[in-house]
Design a protein around this motif. Structure first.
Motif, PDB file in Angstrom:
ATOM      1  N   ALA A 395       0.382  -1.249   0.214  1.00  0.00           N
ATOM      2  CA  ALA A 395      -0.081   0.219  -0.256  1.00  0.00           C
ATOM      3  C   ALA A 395       0.855   0.563   0.218  1.00  0.00           C
ATOM      4  O   ALA A 395       0.411   2.149  -0.577  1.00  0.00           O
ATOM      5  CB  ALA A 395      -1.414  -0.117   1.203  1.00  0.00           C
ATOM      6  N   ALA A 396       1.934   1.037   0.882  1.00  0.00           N
ATOM      7  CA  ALA A 396       2.804   2.576   1.103  1.00  0.00           C
ATOM      8  C   ALA A 396       3.850   2.751  -0.016  1.00  0.00           C
ATOM      9  O   ALA A 396       3.399   3.554  -0.958  1.00  0.00           O
ATOM     10  CB  ALA A 396       4.017   1.963   1.857  1.00  0.00           C
ATOM     11  N   ARG A 397       3.820   1.246  -1.057  1.00  0.00           N
ATOM     12  CA  ARG A 397       4.759   1.606  -2.424  1.00  0.00           C
ATOM     13  C   ARG A 397       3.813   2.176  -3.367  1.00  0.00           C
ATOM     14  O   ARG A 397       3.806   2.746  -3.958  1.00  0.00           O
ATOM     15  CB  ARG A 397       5.447   0.229  -3.108  1.00  0.00           C
ATOM     16  N   LEU A 398       1.951   1.717  -3.094  1.00  0.00           N
ATOM     17  CA  LEU A 398       1.421   2.314  -4.354  1.00  0.00           C
ATOM     18  C   LEU A 398       1.042   3.615  -4.076  1.00  0.00           C
ATOM     19  O   LEU A 398       1.365   4.708  -5.091  1.00  0.00           O
ATOM     20  CB  LEU A 398       0.190   1.668  -4.295  1.00  0.00           C
ATOM     21  N   LEU A 399       1.327   4.561  -2.662  1.00  0.00           N
ATOM     22  CA  LEU A 399       0.742   5.354  -2.646  1.00  0.00           C
ATOM     23  C   LEU A 399       2.010   6.521  -2.710  1.00  0.00           C
ATOM     24  O   LEU A 399       2.140   7.522  -3.500  1.00  0.00           O
ATOM     25  CB  LEU A 399       0.553   5.641  -0.816  1.00  0.00           C
ATOM     26  N   PHE A 400       3.478   5.868  -2.887  1.00  0.00           N
ATOM     27  CA  PHE A 400       4.328   6.421  -3.462  1.00  0.00           C
ATOM     28  C   PHE A 400       4.338   6.496  -5.165  1.00  0.00           C
ATOM     29  O   PHE A 400       4.444   8.638  -5.255  1.00  0.00           O
ATOM     30  CB  PHE A 400       5.782   6.208  -2.482  1.00  0.00           C
ATOM     31  N   ALA A 401       3.971   5.978  -5.590  1.00  0.00           N
ATOM     32  CA  ALA A 401       3.562   5.650  -6.908  1.00  0.00           C
ATOM     33  C   ALA A 401       3.146   6.971  -7.626  1.00  0.00           C
ATOM     34  O   ALA A 401       3.186   7.054  -8.389  1.00  0.00           O
ATOM     35  CB  ALA A 401       3.645   4.659  -7.634  1.00  0.00           C
ATOM     36  N   ALA A 402       2.237   7.400  -6.839  1.00  0.00           N
ATOM     37  CA  ALA A 402       0.969   7.521  -6.987  1.00  0.00           C
ATOM     38  C   ALA A 402       0.893   9.582  -6.167  1.00  0.00           C
ATOM     39  O   ALA A 402       0.867  10.014  -7.272  1.00  0.00           O
ATOM     40  CB  ALA A 402      -0.748   7.567  -6.098  1.00  0.00           C
ATOM     41  N   GLY A 403       2.591   9.829  -6.443  1.00  0.00           N
ATOM     42  CA  GLY A 403       2.629  10.537  -5.352  1.00  0.00           C
ATOM     43  C   GLY A 403       2.920  11.312  -4.206  1.00  0.00           C
ATOM     44  O   GLY A 403       3.603  12.539  -3.879  1.00  0.00           O
ATOM     45  N   ALA A 404       2.867  10.422  -3.492  1.00  0.00           N
ATOM     46  CA  ALA A 404       2.760  11.007  -2.358  1.00  0.00           C
ATOM     47  C   ALA A 404       3.779  11.191  -1.435  1.00  0.00           C
ATOM     48  O   ALA A 404       5.377  10.529  -2.135  1.00  0.00           O
ATOM     49  CB  ALA A 404       2.406   9.881  -0.689  1.00  0.00           C
ATOM     50  N   ARG A 405       4.467  12.089  -0.676  1.00  0.00           N
ATOM     51  CA  ARG A 405       5.332  12.380   0.009  1.00  0.00           C
ATOM     52  C   ARG A 405       5.696  11.404   1.447  1.00  0.00           C
ATOM     53  O   ARG A 405       6.869  12.295   1.900  1.00  0.00           O
ATOM     54  CB  ARG A 405       5.833  14.229   0.202  1.00  0.00           C
ATOM     55  N   GLU A 406       4.411  11.587   2.206  1.00  0.00           N
ATOM     56  CA  GLU A 406       4.973  10.851   3.355  1.00  0.00           C
ATOM     57  C   GLU A 406       3.382  10.020   3.516  1.00  0.00           C
ATOM     58  O   GLU A 406       2.935   9.698   3.207  1.00  0.00           O
ATOM     59  CB  GLU A 406       5.360  11.905   4.800  1.00  0.00           C
ATOM     60  N   ILE A 407       3.782   8.266   4.408  1.00  0.00           N
ATOM     61  CA  ILE A 407       3.138   7.477   4.741  1.00  0.00           C
ATOM     62  C   ILE A 407       2.800   7.181   5.723  1.00  0.00           C
ATOM     63  O   ILE A 407       3.843   7.452   6.703  1.00  0.00           O
ATOM     64  CB  ILE A 407       3.368   6.512   4.180  1.00  0.00           C
ATOM     65  N   ILE A 408       1.292   7.626   6.701  1.00  0.00           N
ATOM     66  CA  ILE A 408       1.407   7.393   7.612  1.00  0.00           C
ATOM     67  C   ILE A 408       0.540   5.661   7.873  1.00  0.00           C
ATOM     68  O   ILE A 408      -0.234   5.719   7.424  1.00  0.00           O
ATOM     69  CB  ILE A 408      -0.408   7.977   8.425  1.00  0.00           C
ATOM     70  N   LEU A 409       1.412   5.372   8.883  1.00  0.00           N
ATOM     71  CA  LEU A 409       1.010   4.308   8.749  1.00  0.00           C
ATOM     72  C   LEU A 409       0.108   4.259  10.853  1.00  0.00           C
ATOM     73  O   LEU A 409      -0.006   5.125  11.538  1.00  0.00           O
ATOM     74  CB  LEU A 409       2.043   3.032   9.720  1.00  0.00           C
ATOM     75  N   PRO A 410      -0.844   3.170  10.871  1.00  0.00           N
ATOM     76  CA  PRO A 410      -2.010   2.685  11.910  1.00  0.00           C
ATOM     77  C   PRO A 410      -1.472   2.879  13.125  1.00  0.00           C
ATOM     78  O   PRO A 410      -2.276   2.489  13.876  1.00  0.00           O
ATOM     79  CB  PRO A 410      -2.624   1.960  11.489  1.00  0.00           C
ATOM     80  N   TYR A 411      -0.048   2.635  13.634  1.00  0.00           N
ATOM     81  CA  TYR A 411       0.573   2.664  14.660  1.00  0.00           C
ATOM     82  C   TYR A 411       0.050   3.859  15.706  1.00  0.00           C
ATOM     83  O   TYR A 411      -0.667   4.972  14.868  1.00  0.00           O
ATOM     84  CB  TYR A 411       1.876   2.760  15.032  1.00  0.00           C
ATOM     85  N   THR A 412      -0.096   3.835  17.121  1.00  0.00           N
ATOM     86  CA  THR A 412      -0.872   4.493  18.117  1.00  0.00           C
ATOM     87  C   THR A 412       0.317   5.717  17.893  1.00  0.00           C
ATOM     88  O   THR A 412       0.379   6.762  17.609  1.00  0.00           O
ATOM     89  CB  THR A 412      -0.474   4.205  19.571  1.00  0.00           C
ATOM     90  N   ARG A 413       2.151   5.226  17.962  1.00  0.00           N
ATOM     91  CA  ARG A 413       2.774   6.366  17.785  1.00  0.00           C
ATOM     92  C   ARG A 413       2.541   7.252  16.230  1.00  0.00           C
ATOM     93  O   ARG A 413       2.986   6.203  15.481  1.00  0.00           O
ATOM     94  CB  ARG A 413       4.109   6.006  18.285  1.00  0.00           C
ATOM     95  N   ARG A 414       2.858   8.161  15.967  1.00  0.00           N
ATOM     96  CA  ARG A 414       3.895   8.281  14.185  1.00  0.00           C
ATOM     97  C   ARG A 414       5.327   7.758  14.065  1.00  0.00           C
ATOM     98  O   ARG A 414       6.194   8.351  14.663  1.00  0.00           O
ATOM     99  CB  ARG A 414       3.700  10.000  14.200  1.00  0.00           C
TER     100      ARG A 414
END
Ligand SMILES: Cc1cc2nc3c(=O)[nH]c(=O)nc-3n(C[C@H](O)[C@H](O)[C@H](O)COP(=O)(O)OP(=O)(O)OC[C@H]3O[C@@H](n4cnc5c(N)ncnc54)[C@H](O)[C@@H]3O)c2cc1C
Length: 507
Positions: A395-414
């Motif tokens: 999912a993160a690879r896809l979002l980067f390929a679409a142009g994301a500059r940062e990925i947010i993960l669903p953990y409690t901490r960022r």
């Protein structure tokens, strides 16, 4: 006469005598009620929740979660690690679902021993008004996800849906569609199958909680229900006693086994409540420089099915689905606290997110506690955890390929992921129960169908092996995880079971 009776308005004990009593009015119960009533049987439907008026739906999440969901949307597994959303009210979970209408894949039907479900699927699609989603309805969120998928060279598809034109279409769909009426907005069971069941003579009690299925000499003979529980009022002490010749259990994959166990019905193979699959899902977000405005338009129209190869492996894989919510729901899903959380939320209009929806091999169990309440046990196997992690990375690879500059993960901490070189953090951290949001919208499998009583609870036409005249028509039927959005399959199985029941009437 078209009849919905609000249990909360009744101030005396009642009794009814009918051919069939249907428990639950969601995807499985509504279809069974319509088919049986149209076949000329007298039918009563008992629904624990409210008979909703869509025009009264608000966009206030706390209010709507309370009105539309079991446990105010806070139902979880026993260890609190997985949040399970299940609808409560006329129409069940179809009132807040996202309308992907996906036909049962052939490899799943083969695995389940069902030769052909096409006639039933065709009928259900016609009644729900299922059609291909137009290109113009694919919103910016879904276009961004498709862009990323194509850049990766993966397979994805714009789906079909059961939805008419909707001026209000947005993430608010999850809180009920205010436009919903026949042919317009969400074509959920409350505006499609239920009205047709009522026109054919069925009677529906809302705010009417089935408490006990009555069995005598190995036959289902009725149901006892508590009247008067609605989302605002406290319960009354009045009861509805139904005498009938058949009971159709369609209270969803958690409440159906609960009612079976609470009623102390026979379970010779010790299968009731077992085989719970949840399609556990985790979200992965991407922050983009461009405005995405993911809250506008149809939230889910496209999805990536590249990692679900059911011909090769009918028991495993995952889908990457676009996902988004109102500010309250996005805030609840975001990592971090205080300033850091606020900083993330300031990107609300720039976020595109995906759900990794797992076709789970892991299975859990529904049992009841001494008060008769459901207790949901479920643990992800090591293999499924690994697959979810792989899904998060993809999912993160896809979002980067679409142009994301940062990925947010669903953990409690960022844990900011700025490039692919950070992916090892995801692999090392993995799936951490109670430190990340894991959600389920598709519980299934807890009264599974099959030909052998040692391995299943009902036969392939939904009738209990151990109780004559007791049928199951909801997601509990699934012998294994289905891997795709389940509504069409539930409805088609309910159609199949109800028509067969009607043909064989009297039992
Ligand atoms: C957020 C969300 C989005 C979804 N999106 C999609 C999608 O896009 N496409 C798709 O195919 N699927 C989707 N689903 C899943 C789909 O809606 C459900 O799988 C389906 O509705 C389940 O059907 P069911 O008949 O098993 O149960 P339900 O539809 O949940 O119906 C069960 C009914 O029984 C009632 N009930 C329970 N206990 C009792 C009792 N004791 N007495 C009387 N009544 C009782 C409940 O109140 C409920 O109304 C989504 C689900 C969620 C939560």
């Amino acid at each position: 006469m078209v009849m919905i009776i609000r249990g909360c308005d009744i101030q005396q004990d009642l009794s009814e005598t009918v051919d069939v009593c249907v428990i639950g009015s969601g995807a499985g119960g509504a279809v069974a009620a319509k088919e049986l009533a149209e076949a000329g049987l007298s039918v009563i439907v008992l629904e624990a929740g409210d008979a909703h008026q869509p025009a009264t739906f608000s966009r206030h999440a706390p209010e709507m979660l309370h009105r539309l969901f079991w446990d105010g949307g806070m139902r979880t597994t026993r260890d609190g690690s997985i949040l399970i959303s299940q609808g409560r009210g006329v129409g069940g979970s179809t009132v807040h679902n996202f309308c992907y209408a996906v036909r049962t894949p052939e490899p799943i039907l083969d695995k389940w021993g069902i030769h052909d479900l096409s006639p039933e699927l065709d009928r259900v699609e016609a009644t729900l008004g299922v059609k291909q989603i137009d290109e113009a309805q694919v919103n910016h969120l879904n276009r961004v996800i498709r862009r990323g998928c194509e850049a990766m060279g993966w397979r994805g598809v714009v789906q079909r849906h059961n939805r008419g034109p909707c001026a209000d279409c947005s993430v608010g769909c999850f809180l009920g569609c205010r436009e919903s009426k026949p042919g317009i907005g969400k074509q959920s069971m409350d505006v499609t199958y239920i009205p047709r069941a009522l026109e054919a003579g069925a009677c529906l009690y809302s705010n009417c909680h089935a408490e006990l299925i009555r069995v005598e000499n190995g036959r289902a003979i009725g149901v006892v229900a508590q009247l008067g529980k609605d989302s605002d009022r406290s319960s009354s002490n009045h009861r509805l006693t139904v005498d009938c010749q058949a009971v159709v259990l369609a209270a969803g994959a958690i409440n159906s086994p609960q009612l079976w166990l609470k009623s102390r019905l026979p379970d010779p193979g010790k299968q009731v409540g077992k085989n719970l699959h949840l399609h556990p899902a985790v979200f992965v977000g991407g922050i983009f420089d461009d405005v995405i405005d993911a809250h506008q338009g149809i939230t889910q129209s496209y999805y990536v099915n590249h990692f679900l190869e059911l011909e090769r492996d009918p028991d495993s894989g995952y889908i990457l689905m676009p996902a988004f919510g109102s500010p309250v729901l996005v805030a609840a899903s975001m990592p971090a606290f205080g300033h850091e959380h606020r900083e993330l939320m300031e990107n609300y209009r720039h976020i595109a997110a995906l759900l990794v929806l797992l076709h789970d091999r892991s299975s859990g169990r529904v049992v009841v506690n001494r008060h008769g309440h459901p207790v949901i046990r479920y643990r992800l196997s090591r293999g499924d955890r690994a697959l979810l992690v792989e899904g998060m990375v993809n999912a993160a690879r896809l979002l980067f390929a679409a142009g994301a500059r940062e990925i947010i993960l669903p953990y409690t901490r960022r844990i900011p992921i700025k490039s692919e070189s950070d992916f090892d953090v995801i692999r090392q951290r993995g799936i951490v129960s109670n430190d990340m949001l894991i959600a389920s919208s598709h519980p299934q499998g807890t009264l599974r169908m099959g030909s052998h009583p040692r391995h299943s609870v009902v036969d392939t036409y939904g009738e209990a092996h151990a109780v004559k005249g007791l049928f199951v028509t909801d997601a509990s039927l699934f012998p294994s995880s289905i891997g795709i959005p389940p509504t069409l399959t539930i409805a088609a199985l309910a159609d199949r079971i109800a028509r067969r029941l009607a043909v064989n009437w009297p039992l």
